[in-house]
Design a protein around this motif. Sequence first.
Motif, mmCIF file in Angstrom:
data_model
loop_
_atom_site.group_PDB
_atom_site.id
_atom_site.type_symbol
_atom_site.label_atom_id
_atom_site.label_comp_id
_atom_site.label_asym_id
_atom_site.label_seq_id
_atom_site.Cartn_x
_atom_site.Cartn_y
_atom_site.Cartn_z
ATOM 1 N N LEU A 4 0.986 -1.200 -0.232
ATOM 2 C CA LEU A 4 0.031 -0.182 0.033
ATOM 3 C C LEU A 4 0.353 1.058 -0.220
ATOM 4 C CD1 LEU A 4 -2.536 1.072 0.826
ATOM 5 C CD2 LEU A 4 -2.662 1.061 2.412
ATOM 6 N N GLU A 5 1.654 0.892 0.923
ATOM 7 C CA GLU A 5 2.750 2.744 0.783
ATOM 8 C C GLU A 5 3.640 2.395 -1.036
ATOM 9 O OE1 GLU A 5 6.316 4.140 3.544
ATOM 10 O OE2 GLU A 5 6.123 2.248 3.480
ATOM 11 N N ILE A 6 4.193 1.588 -0.721
ATOM 12 C CA ILE A 6 4.578 1.235 -2.782
ATOM 13 C C ILE A 6 3.650 1.634 -3.255
ATOM 14 C CG2 ILE A 6 5.498 0.221 -4.591
ATOM 15 C CD1 ILE A 6 6.812 -1.834 -2.369
ATOM 16 N N VAL A 7 2.311 2.131 -3.612
ATOM 17 C CA VAL A 7 1.221 2.074 -4.445
ATOM 18 C C VAL A 7 1.371 4.217 -4.324
ATOM 19 C CG1 VAL A 7 -1.589 1.953 -4.881
ATOM 20 C CG2 VAL A 7 0.258 -0.089 -4.934
ATOM 21 N N LEU A 8 0.803 4.083 -2.899
ATOM 22 C CA LEU A 8 1.064 5.495 -2.637
ATOM 23 C C LEU A 8 2.025 6.464 -3.103
ATOM 24 C CD1 LEU A 8 -1.087 5.427 0.787
ATOM 25 C CD2 LEU A 8 -2.218 5.832 -1.474
ATOM 26 N N GLN A 9 3.030 5.610 -2.968
ATOM 27 C CA GLN A 9 4.231 6.601 -3.071
ATOM 28 C C GLN A 9 4.501 6.774 -5.031
ATOM 29 O OE1 GLN A 9 7.539 4.273 -1.874
ATOM 30 N NE2 GLN A 9 7.493 5.620 0.678
ATOM 31 N N VAL A 10 3.978 6.071 -5.145
ATOM 32 C CA VAL A 10 3.897 6.159 -7.221
ATOM 33 C C VAL A 10 3.032 6.942 -8.126
ATOM 34 C CG1 VAL A 10 2.934 4.297 -9.148
ATOM 35 C CG2 VAL A 10 4.650 3.283 -7.264
ATOM 36 N N LEU A 11 1.310 6.510 -6.339
ATOM 37 C CA LEU A 11 0.256 7.711 -7.362
ATOM 38 C C LEU A 11 0.527 9.457 -6.848
ATOM 39 C CD1 LEU A 11 -2.553 7.570 -8.003
ATOM 40 C CD2 LEU A 11 -3.406 7.258 -5.399
ATOM 41 N N LEU A 12 1.346 8.959 -5.714
ATOM 42 C CA LEU A 12 1.813 11.203 -5.310
ATOM 43 C C LEU A 12 2.455 11.164 -6.210
ATOM 44 C CD1 LEU A 12 1.862 13.261 -3.181
ATOM 45 C CD2 LEU A 12 3.855 12.089 -2.270
ATOM 46 N N GLY A 13 3.760 10.374 -6.802
ATOM 47 C CA GLY A 13 4.507 11.242 -8.543
ATOM 48 C C GLY A 13 4.214 11.060 -9.521
ATOM 49 N N LEU A 14 2.517 10.477 -9.675
ATOM 50 C CA LEU A 14 2.158 10.232 -10.941
ATOM 51 C C LEU A 14 1.443 11.911 -10.604
ATOM 52 C CD1 LEU A 14 1.765 6.420 -12.014
ATOM 53 C CD2 LEU A 14 3.236 8.260 -13.251
ATOM 54 N N THR A 15 0.559 12.020 -9.535
ATOM 55 C CA THR A 15 -0.376 12.883 -9.637
ATOM 56 C C THR A 15 0.557 14.008 -9.360
ATOM 57 O OG1 THR A 15 -0.495 12.751 -7.120
ATOM 58 C CG2 THR A 15 -2.264 11.665 -9.191
ATOM 59 N N SER A 16 1.841 14.790 -9.195
ATOM 60 C CA SER A 16 2.479 15.196 -9.297
ATOM 61 C C SER A 16 2.421 16.213 -10.606
ATOM 62 C CB SER A 16 3.941 15.412 -7.789
ATOM 63 O OG SER A 16 3.491 14.607 -6.655
ATOM 64 N N LEU A 17 3.449 14.962 -11.308
ATOM 65 C CA LEU A 17 3.411 15.543 -12.689
ATOM 66 C C LEU A 17 2.061 15.742 -13.288
ATOM 67 C CD1 LEU A 17 5.659 12.921 -13.061
ATOM 68 C CD2 LEU A 17 6.671 14.216 -12.939
ATOM 69 N N LEU A 19 -0.591 17.068 -12.225
ATOM 70 C CA LEU A 19 -0.836 18.309 -12.064
ATOM 71 C C LEU A 19 -0.042 19.294 -12.632
ATOM 72 C CD1 LEU A 19 -1.613 18.082 -8.073
ATOM 73 C CD2 LEU A 19 -3.481 18.801 -9.604
ATOM 74 N N THR A 20 1.228 18.888 -12.211
ATOM 75 C CA THR A 20 2.012 20.362 -13.180
ATOM 76 C C THR A 20 2.017 20.714 -14.161
ATOM 77 O OG1 THR A 20 3.834 19.362 -11.268
ATOM 78 C CG2 THR A 20 4.742 20.965 -13.085
ATOM 79 N N LEU A 21 1.752 19.588 -15.011
ATOM 80 C CA LEU A 21 1.278 19.427 -16.224
ATOM 81 C C LEU A 21 0.345 20.259 -16.638
ATOM 82 C CD1 LEU A 21 2.768 16.326 -18.448
ATOM 83 C CD2 LEU A 21 3.566 18.213 -17.763
ATOM 84 N N LEU A 22 -0.991 20.244 -15.971
ATOM 85 C CA LEU A 22 -2.366 19.791 -15.859
ATOM 86 C C LEU A 22 -2.624 22.464 -15.937
ATOM 87 C CD1 LEU A 22 -4.690 17.690 -14.793
ATOM 88 C CD2 LEU A 22 -4.657 18.633 -16.986
ATOM 89 N N ILE A 23 -1.348 22.839 -14.327
ATOM 90 C CA ILE A 23 -0.947 24.242 -14.035
ATOM 91 C C ILE A 23 -0.854 24.809 -15.046
ATOM 92 C CG2 ILE A 23 -0.596 25.435 -12.133
ATOM 93 C CD1 ILE A 23 -0.904 23.102 -9.748
ATOM 94 N N LEU A 24 0.075 24.114 -15.807
ATOM 95 C CA LEU A 24 0.659 25.552 -17.132
ATOM 96 C C LEU A 24 -0.117 25.063 -18.092
ATOM 97 C CD1 LEU A 24 4.482 23.666 -16.526
ATOM 98 C CD2 LEU A 24 3.254 25.786 -16.150
ATOM 99 N N LEU A 25 -0.895 24.021 -18.265
ATOM 100 C CA LEU A 25 -1.441 23.980 -19.200
ATOM 101 C C LEU A 25 -3.044 25.145 -18.647
ATOM 102 C CD1 LEU A 25 -2.081 20.881 -20.243
ATOM 103 C CD2 LEU A 25 -0.851 23.171 -21.746
ATOM 104 N N GLY A 32 1.854 33.988 -20.905
ATOM 105 C CA GLY A 32 2.280 33.280 -20.222
ATOM 106 C C GLY A 32 2.579 31.596 -20.801
ATOM 107 N N VAL A 33 2.524 30.578 -20.359
ATOM 108 C CA VAL A 33 3.208 28.563 -21.004
ATOM 109 C C VAL A 33 1.817 28.656 -21.252
ATOM 110 C CG1 VAL A 33 4.037 27.180 -19.717
ATOM 111 C CG2 VAL A 33 5.100 28.993 -18.667
#
Length: 82
Positions: A4-17, A19-25, A32-33
Motif C-alpha cells: 500500500l505504501e509503494i502504491v501511494l508513493q507511485v500515485l503521489l509521483g504520478l499525480t504530482s507530474l 498536476l504540474t502539467l495541467l496547471i501549466l496548461l 504565459g506558458v
Amino acid sequence: MVILEIVLQVLLGLTSLLLTLLILLHKGRGGGVSDMFGGGMSSTLGSSGVAERNLNRITIILALIWIASIVGLGLITKFQGA
C-alpha cells in the motif's frame, strides 16, 4: 502494508507530474506558458469555455487524489513505528 505504501508513493509521483502539467496548461491572465502550447489560440474558438471547465475539473480531481495520497502516506508513517 508495504504494498500500500509503494502504491501511494507511485500515485503521489504520478499525480504530482500530472498536476504540474495541467496547471501549466491553464489559461493565464496575461499570457504565459499556456500561450506557448496553443492556449492563446483556443480562446478564439467557441468551445474554449467547455475545455477550460473540463481542465479545471480534472485538475481539482487530481489535486484531491494528491492530497489523499499524502494523508495516507502520513498515516502509514505515523502508525508504522507503533
